[in-house]
Design a protein around this motif. Structure first.
Motif, PDB file in Angstrom:
ATOM      1  N   LEU A  94      57.660  19.100  51.612  1.00 29.28           N
ATOM      2  CA  LEU A  94      57.768  19.343  53.051  1.00 29.28           C
ATOM      3  C   LEU A  94      58.161  20.787  53.341  1.00 29.28           C
ATOM      4  O   LEU A  94      57.612  21.421  54.247  1.00 29.28           O
ATOM      5  CB  LEU A  94      58.801  18.394  53.649  1.00 29.28           C
ATOM      6  CG  LEU A  94      59.096  18.579  55.148  1.00 29.28           C
ATOM      7  CD1 LEU A  94      57.855  18.297  55.982  1.00 29.28           C
ATOM      8  CD2 LEU A  94      60.245  17.673  55.578  1.00 29.28           C
ATOM      9  N   LEU A  95      59.099  21.334  52.564  1.00 32.90           N
ATOM     10  CA  LEU A  95      59.529  22.696  52.809  1.00 32.90           C
ATOM     11  C   LEU A  95      58.386  23.680  52.609  1.00 32.90           C
ATOM     12  O   LEU A  95      58.145  24.553  53.464  1.00 32.90           O
ATOM     13  CB  LEU A  95      60.699  23.049  51.888  1.00 32.90           C
ATOM     14  CG  LEU A  95      61.231  24.482  52.015  1.00 32.90           C
ATOM     15  CD1 LEU A  95      61.698  24.765  53.430  1.00 32.90           C
ATOM     16  CD2 LEU A  95      62.362  24.726  51.015  1.00 32.90           C
ATOM     17  N   HIS A  96      57.660  23.551  51.495  1.00 30.94           N
ATOM     18  CA  HIS A  96      56.554  24.475  51.267  1.00 30.94           C
ATOM     19  C   HIS A  96      55.406  24.251  52.246  1.00 30.94           C
ATOM     20  O   HIS A  96      54.695  25.192  52.597  1.00 30.94           O
ATOM     21  CB  HIS A  96      56.047  24.347  49.825  1.00 30.94           C
ATOM     22  CG  HIS A  96      56.868  25.114  48.838  1.00 30.94           C
ATOM     23  ND1 HIS A  96      57.862  24.543  48.092  1.00 30.94           N
ATOM     24  CD2 HIS A  96      56.861  26.428  48.499  1.00 30.94           C
ATOM     25  CE1 HIS A  96      58.430  25.459  47.326  1.00 30.94           C
ATOM     26  NE2 HIS A  96      57.843  26.613  47.557  1.00 30.94           N
ATOM     27  N   GLU A  97      55.249  23.011  52.713  1.00 30.34           N
ATOM     28  CA  GLU A  97      54.223  22.764  53.723  1.00 30.34           C
ATOM     29  C   GLU A  97      54.575  23.480  55.028  1.00 30.34           C
ATOM     30  O   GLU A  97      53.710  24.026  55.715  1.00 30.34           O
ATOM     31  CB  GLU A  97      54.055  21.266  53.957  1.00 30.34           C
ATOM     32  CG  GLU A  97      52.929  20.891  54.908  1.00 30.34           C
ATOM     33  CD  GLU A  97      51.534  21.241  54.384  1.00 30.34           C
ATOM     34  OE1 GLU A  97      50.583  21.200  55.201  1.00 30.34           O
ATOM     35  OE2 GLU A  97      51.385  21.558  53.185  1.00 30.34           O
ATOM     36  N   ALA A  98      55.861  23.509  55.377  1.00 27.25           N
ATOM     37  CA  ALA A  98      56.290  24.224  56.577  1.00 27.25           C
ATOM     38  C   ALA A  98      56.084  25.724  56.430  1.00 27.25           C
ATOM     39  O   ALA A  98      55.888  26.431  57.427  1.00 27.25           O
ATOM     40  CB  ALA A  98      57.755  23.930  56.861  1.00 27.25           C
ATOM     41  N   LEU A  99      56.100  26.212  55.183  1.00 28.92           N
ATOM     42  CA  LEU A  99      55.972  27.641  54.919  1.00 28.92           C
ATOM     43  C   LEU A  99      54.595  28.014  54.394  1.00 28.92           C
ATOM     44  O   LEU A  99      54.419  29.072  53.797  1.00 28.92           O
ATOM     45  CB  LEU A  99      57.050  28.079  53.912  1.00 28.92           C
ATOM     46  CG  LEU A  99      58.502  27.759  54.282  1.00 28.92           C
ATOM     47  CD1 LEU A  99      59.452  28.274  53.212  1.00 28.92           C
ATOM     48  CD2 LEU A  99      58.863  28.340  55.643  1.00 28.92           C
ATOM     49  N   ARG A 100      53.612  27.174  54.613  1.00 29.30           N
ATOM     50  CA  ARG A 100      52.281  27.392  54.068  1.00 29.30           C
ATOM     51  C   ARG A 100      51.519  28.455  54.863  1.00 29.30           C
ATOM     52  O   ARG A 100      51.963  28.921  55.918  1.00 29.30           O
ATOM     53  CB  ARG A 100      51.482  26.096  54.062  1.00 29.30           C
ATOM     54  CG  ARG A 100      51.104  25.581  55.454  1.00 29.30           C
ATOM     55  CD  ARG A 100      50.197  24.366  55.379  1.00 29.30           C
ATOM     56  NE  ARG A 100      48.897  24.708  54.819  1.00 29.30           N
ATOM     57  CZ  ARG A 100      47.901  23.838  54.651  1.00 29.30           C
ATOM     58  NH1 ARG A 100      48.064  22.566  54.975  1.00 29.30           N
ATOM     59  NH2 ARG A 100      46.753  24.225  54.164  1.00 29.30           N
ATOM     60  N   LEU A 101      50.332  28.810  54.383  1.00 28.37           N
ATOM     61  CA  LEU A 101      49.438  29.702  55.114  1.00 28.37           C
ATOM     62  C   LEU A 101      48.956  28.985  56.371  1.00 28.37           C
ATOM     63  O   LEU A 101      48.401  27.875  56.294  1.00 28.37           O
ATOM     64  CB  LEU A 101      48.250  30.083  54.230  1.00 28.37           C
ATOM     65  CG  LEU A 101      47.301  31.133  54.799  1.00 28.37           C
ATOM     66  CD1 LEU A 101      47.963  32.506  54.828  1.00 28.37           C
ATOM     67  CD2 LEU A 101      46.006  31.194  53.993  1.00 28.37           C
ATOM     68  N   GLN A 102      49.151  29.617  57.532  1.00 27.65           N
ATOM     69  CA  GLN A 102      48.907  28.945  58.802  1.00 27.65           C
ATOM     70  C   GLN A 102      47.439  28.925  59.222  1.00 27.65           C
ATOM     71  O   GLN A 102      47.032  28.066  59.996  1.00 27.65           O
ATOM     72  CB  GLN A 102      49.744  29.617  59.902  1.00 27.65           C
ATOM     73  CG  GLN A 102      51.238  29.521  59.665  1.00 27.65           C
ATOM     74  CD  GLN A 102      51.731  28.092  59.606  1.00 27.65           C
ATOM     75  OE1 GLN A 102      51.621  27.357  60.586  1.00 27.65           O
ATOM     76  NE2 GLN A 102      52.259  27.686  58.450  1.00 27.65           N
ATOM     77  N   ASN A 103      46.645  29.874  58.721  1.00 31.86           N
ATOM     78  CA  ASN A 103      45.253  29.941  59.184  1.00 31.86           C
ATOM     79  C   ASN A 103      44.259  30.028  58.025  1.00 31.86           C
ATOM     80  O   ASN A 103      43.474  30.969  57.938  1.00 31.86           O
ATOM     81  CB  ASN A 103      45.066  31.128  60.126  1.00 31.86           C
ATOM     82  CG  ASN A 103      45.432  32.468  59.483  1.00 31.86           C
ATOM     83  OD1 ASN A 103      46.240  32.537  58.549  1.00 31.86           O
ATOM     84  ND2 ASN A 103      44.830  33.543  59.973  1.00 31.86           N
ATOM     85  N   PRO A 104      44.266  29.036  57.137  1.00 28.26           N
ATOM     86  CA  PRO A 104      43.313  29.080  56.021  1.00 28.26           C
ATOM     87  C   PRO A 104      41.861  29.052  56.475  1.00 28.26           C
ATOM     88  O   PRO A 104      40.976  29.563  55.779  1.00 28.26           O
ATOM     89  CB  PRO A 104      43.665  27.840  55.192  1.00 28.26           C
ATOM     90  CG  PRO A 104      44.348  26.919  56.148  1.00 28.26           C
ATOM     91  CD  PRO A 104      45.094  27.811  57.087  1.00 28.26           C
ATOM     92  N   GLU A 105      41.611  28.482  57.658  1.00 26.03           N
ATOM     93  CA  GLU A 105      40.234  28.417  58.152  1.00 26.03           C
ATOM     94  C   GLU A 105      39.676  29.809  58.441  1.00 26.03           C
ATOM     95  O   GLU A 105      38.466  30.052  58.261  1.00 26.03           O
ATOM     96  CB  GLU A 105      40.142  27.532  59.402  1.00 26.03           C
ATOM     97  CG  GLU A 105      40.872  28.048  60.629  1.00 26.03           C
ATOM     98  CD  GLU A 105      42.383  27.855  60.603  1.00 26.03           C
ATOM     99  OE1 GLU A 105      43.050  28.386  61.511  1.00 26.03           O
ATOM    100  OE2 GLU A 105      42.879  27.171  59.681  1.00 26.03           O
ATOM    101  N   ASP A 106      40.531  30.732  58.865  1.00 23.69           N
ATOM    102  CA  ASP A 106      40.063  32.103  59.094  1.00 23.69           C
ATOM    103  C   ASP A 106      39.708  32.781  57.780  1.00 23.69           C
ATOM    104  O   ASP A 106      38.718  33.520  57.698  1.00 23.69           O
ATOM    105  CB  ASP A 106      41.149  32.913  59.823  1.00 23.69           C
ATOM    106  CG  ASP A 106      41.395  32.419  61.235  1.00 23.69           C
ATOM    107  OD1 ASP A 106      40.466  31.851  61.837  1.00 23.69           O
ATOM    108  OD2 ASP A 106      42.521  32.589  61.727  1.00 23.69           O
TER     109      ASP A 106
END
Length: 306
Positions: free
Chosen positions: A189-201
């Protein structure tokens, strides 16, 4: 380890070294300088490394002293092995201190030769970026850090620079992208909160490009996936190893260190080998087979019997 095949670029992929300028222990438990030295000593015999990368969280405190220590240790290893050396910032890094020591992150070129950089001041708001060519591969660094935050983002500036690099002069063997926040789901959960926010770009830029592999870190555990059909490899951390099978809403890590050895062939095929550094106090050898015994078993059990 076997030597790389002809025409293949072998990469030593390190990540999350988290060195400190004053020698303070990471999370109060790990001497990351000693951990880095142990990793480098363990992989010293790996043949044919042509490129060494550190994919972010190079420093824990952003101090120039911590960056100089990494430059001395990892850069020294790369120079001795005749390898290029590339570094990219992560969320724990500070761009100002990073640039003082590493400039744009492309420190050594092909053969381990120092690269020259213009002394241009850039404010911390500007992402670090660079490109170089190693063994016919274009190596592009993408700064996904967000000053003052733990999550990652590929800014418009970083996306434009990546597009420009990928649409520039062609290279024979394609492109390798190095960043910190991997464009993959996170195991906790912690790393998910800190993940790359715009991988689609990022995926939009990678689609149809000559990118052979994306190398990242941040998760403190080896992982692999794809984005827009491009392999994404996450290196284990030097600092510690995330417990990825513990409760999702908790976060814990083991004292452990590792790296990846990544081979990228001219045809775009990728082979990744995780390397774990054994702890002499808790990792006894299960067995050792000498060369004569290995040769005998290979003769007896190998395809030569058919």
């Amino acid at each position: 380890m076997q030597p790389p095949a002809a025409g293949t670029l072998r990469i030593l992929h390190l990540s999350d070294t988290h060195l400190t300028g004053d020698g303070a222990l990471h999370q109060g438990s790990v001497d990351t300088t000693a951990a880095l030295d142990a990793v480098l000593a363990h992989v010293d015999g790996v043949p044919g490394v042509g490129l060494v990368v550190v994919s972010g969280d190079v420093s824990e405190d952003g101090s120039p002293e911590s960056y100089r220590s990494v430059r001395e240790r990892v850069g020294g290893w790369a120079e001795r092995h005749g390898a290029a050396f590339v570094v990219v910032p992560g969320n724990h890094d500070q761009r100002e201190g990073f640039r003082q020591v590493f400039a744009n992150g492309h420190v050594l070129g092909e053969g381990g030769h120092p690269l020259a950089h213009t002394m241009e001041y850039l404010p911390p708001s500007v992402p670090v970026s660079g490109r170089t060519t190693v063994a016919g591969f274009r190596v592009v660094t993408v700064d996904t850090s967000v000053p003052g935050a733990g999550y990652g983002e590929v800014s418009e500036t970083a996306l434009e620079r990546l597009r420009a690099a990928l649409t520039g002069d062609p290279v024979p063997n394609g492109t390798i992208v190095v960043l910190h926040h991997p464009p993959l789901p996170s195991p906790t959960l912690l790393h998910e909160a800190l993940r790359l926010q715009n991988p689609e770009d990022l995926a939009e830029v990678l689609a149809g490009s000559d990118v052979r592999v994306v190398l990242g870190g941040h998760q403190h555990h080896h992982a692999a996936g794809t984005l827009a059909g491009v392999p994404v490899l996450v290196a284990p951390a030097v600092a510690n190893d995330t417990d990825v099978v513990g409760p999702y809403d908790e976060e814990s890590a083991h004292v452990a260190a590792g790296a990846l050895v990544v081979d990228v062939a001219a045809d775009g095929s990728v082979w990744s080998t995780p390397v774990r550094v054994p702890r002499p106090d808790s990792d006894p050898l299960a067995f050792v087979l000498d060369a004569e015994t290995v040769a005998r078993i290979a003769r007896q059990a190998g395809p030569g019997l058919r």
